[in-house]
Design an enzyme around this catalytic site. Structure first.
Site, PDB file in Angstrom:
ATOM      1  N   ASP A 106     -13.573 -84.722   5.638  1.00  0.00           N
ATOM      2  CA  ASP A 106     -13.900 -86.071   6.237  1.00  0.00           C
ATOM      3  C   ASP A 106     -15.173 -85.637   7.191  1.00  0.00           C
ATOM      4  O   ASP A 106     -15.264 -84.392   7.527  1.00  0.00           O
ATOM      5  CB  ASP A 106     -13.010 -86.630   7.130  1.00  0.00           C
TER       6      ASP A 106
ATOM      7  N   ASP B  52      -9.122 -86.655  10.011  1.00  0.00           N
ATOM      8  CA  ASP B  52      -8.612 -87.202  11.458  1.00  0.00           C
ATOM      9  C   ASP B  52      -8.269 -88.518  11.541  1.00  0.00           C
ATOM     10  O   ASP B  52      -7.719 -89.026  12.425  1.00  0.00           O
ATOM     11  CB  ASP B  52      -9.739 -86.679  12.434  1.00  0.00           C
TER      12      ASP B  52
ATOM     13  N   GLY C  14     -16.146 -92.322   5.012  1.00  0.00           N
ATOM     14  CA  GLY C  14     -16.273 -93.765   4.617  1.00  0.00           C
ATOM     15  C   GLY C  14     -17.838 -94.325   5.090  1.00  0.00           C
ATOM     16  O   GLY C  14     -17.988 -95.435   4.575  1.00  0.00           O
TER      17      GLY C  14
ATOM     18  N   ASP D  69     -16.879 -87.729  10.531  1.00  0.00           N
ATOM     19  CA  ASP D  69     -16.682 -88.124  11.675  1.00  0.00           C
ATOM     20  C   ASP D  69     -15.332 -87.853  12.261  1.00  0.00           C
ATOM     21  O   ASP D  69     -14.331 -88.309  11.957  1.00  0.00           O
ATOM     22  CB  ASP D  69     -16.959 -89.453  12.094  1.00  0.00           C
TER      23      ASP D  69
ATOM     24  N   ASN E 142      -8.164 -93.576   7.596  1.00  0.00           N
ATOM     25  CA  ASN E 142      -8.674 -93.753   6.173  1.00  0.00           C
ATOM     26  C   ASN E 142      -8.532 -92.351   5.547  1.00  0.00           C
ATOM     27  O   ASN E 142      -8.950 -92.097   4.531  1.00  0.00           O
ATOM     28  CB  ASN E 142     -10.224 -94.040   6.259  1.00  0.00           C
TER      29      ASN E 142
ATOM     30  N   LYS F 130      -9.782 -92.912  -0.687  1.00  0.00           N
ATOM     31  CA  LYS F 130     -10.331 -91.655  -0.874  1.00  0.00           C
ATOM     32  C   LYS F 130      -9.418 -90.737  -1.895  1.00  0.00           C
ATOM     33  O   LYS F 130      -9.864 -89.998  -2.448  1.00  0.00           O
ATOM     34  CB  LYS F 130     -10.177 -90.854   0.666  1.00  0.00           C
TER      35      LYS F 130
END
Length: 261
Positions: free
Chosen positions: A8, A211, A44, A10, A214, A188
């Site tokens: 991921d 984290d 995302g 962010d 999502n 995902k």
């Protein structure tokens, strides 16, 4: 043996405090690559907004699972693409207008907002330089153009009513201010499966770091799912291992623990 790792962005690769990837993390990624491990982004963000992040990361990955799994690219080839159903968009637009809900409409190369409110401004401040303000457009544009994701500025209590007005879609949330709205059959985990099937990598050879809410499906899908120390409790419960936070070199420490590097 792990042959692929999905990250991921962010709150995982990028710190919310510095809006940058640490040198220690970059060193760890380079060491993993030298061992022949494929490294992927699972975010995302859209291709358009990810271009900003790509410069910030300063690292070239082997493939990109974007828009929460709805758009997957490897070696400049699109291997999976899933837009939101037009009938779902047609259904939600009157509801957005009636309830005065701010929403960002995400296309592959364009992103726009129906209107800006305090929640939008708060998120932009939170994301800092990794996000650029989007123009205001009529949401009916989505009925003519392929739209892959909505960022609806609703809280958890508002989700039930929202999705009663947007069938065939569901929410994945990584921030209290908004939800990413994706097709019911997307996510995902789906994007990662498309990626590894294309590359001939088995599920047993996968690892992922995340984290946010999502990321839960991704962490549950891979062989080793690692939650960052700054992740929410629901994310940590879905992981096989919880590492330190992004600001305390969580990726580097987890890769060392699992003897990836």
């Amino acid at each position: 043996m792990i042959k692929s790792i999905f990250f991921d962005v962010d709150g995982t690769l990028l710190s919310f405090k510095t809006h940058a990837m640490s040198e220690k993390t970059k060193e760890a990624l380079e060491e993993a690559r030298k061992k022949g491990i494929k490294l992927f982004i699972a975010t995302g963000r859209s291709p358009k907004t990810f271009e900003i992040v790509k410069k910030t990361l300063g690292f070239e990955f082997d493939g990109y699972v974007m828009l929460n799994g709805q758009y997957c690219v490897v070696e400049d080839k699109v291997i999976h693409s899933m837009a939101l159903p037009k009938e779902s968009l047609e259904s939600i637009i009157p509801y957005l207008e009636k309830e005065k809900i701010s929403c960002e409409f995400v296309e592959l190369d364009y992103m726009y907002t129906n209107f800006v409110n305090e929640r939008v401004l708060e998120l932009r401040k939170f994301l800092g330089s990794t996000f650029k303000p989007t123009p205001i457009e009529d949401p009916r544009r989505s009925l003519e153009n392929e739209t892959y994701q909505l960022c609806a500025y609703i809280n958890e209590d508002e989700e039930k009513d929202y999705f009663e007005n947007m069938p065939k879609c569901r929410a994945v949330r990584w921030n209290k201010l908004f939800v990413d709205v994706i097709p019911s059959e997307g996510g995902k985990g789906v994007g990662i499966k498309k990626m590894i099937d294309y590359l001939g990598i088995s599920q047993e050879e996968t690892m992922a770091f995340g984290d946010g809410g999502n990321d839960i499906e991704m962490l549950e899908f891979v062989k080793i799912g690692v939650a960052m120390g700054n992740a929410g409790d629901n994310v940590k419960k879905s992981a096989d291992y919880v590492t330190e936070s992004v600001d305390d070199e969580g990726i580097y420490k987890a890769l060392k623990k699992f003897e990836i590097i």
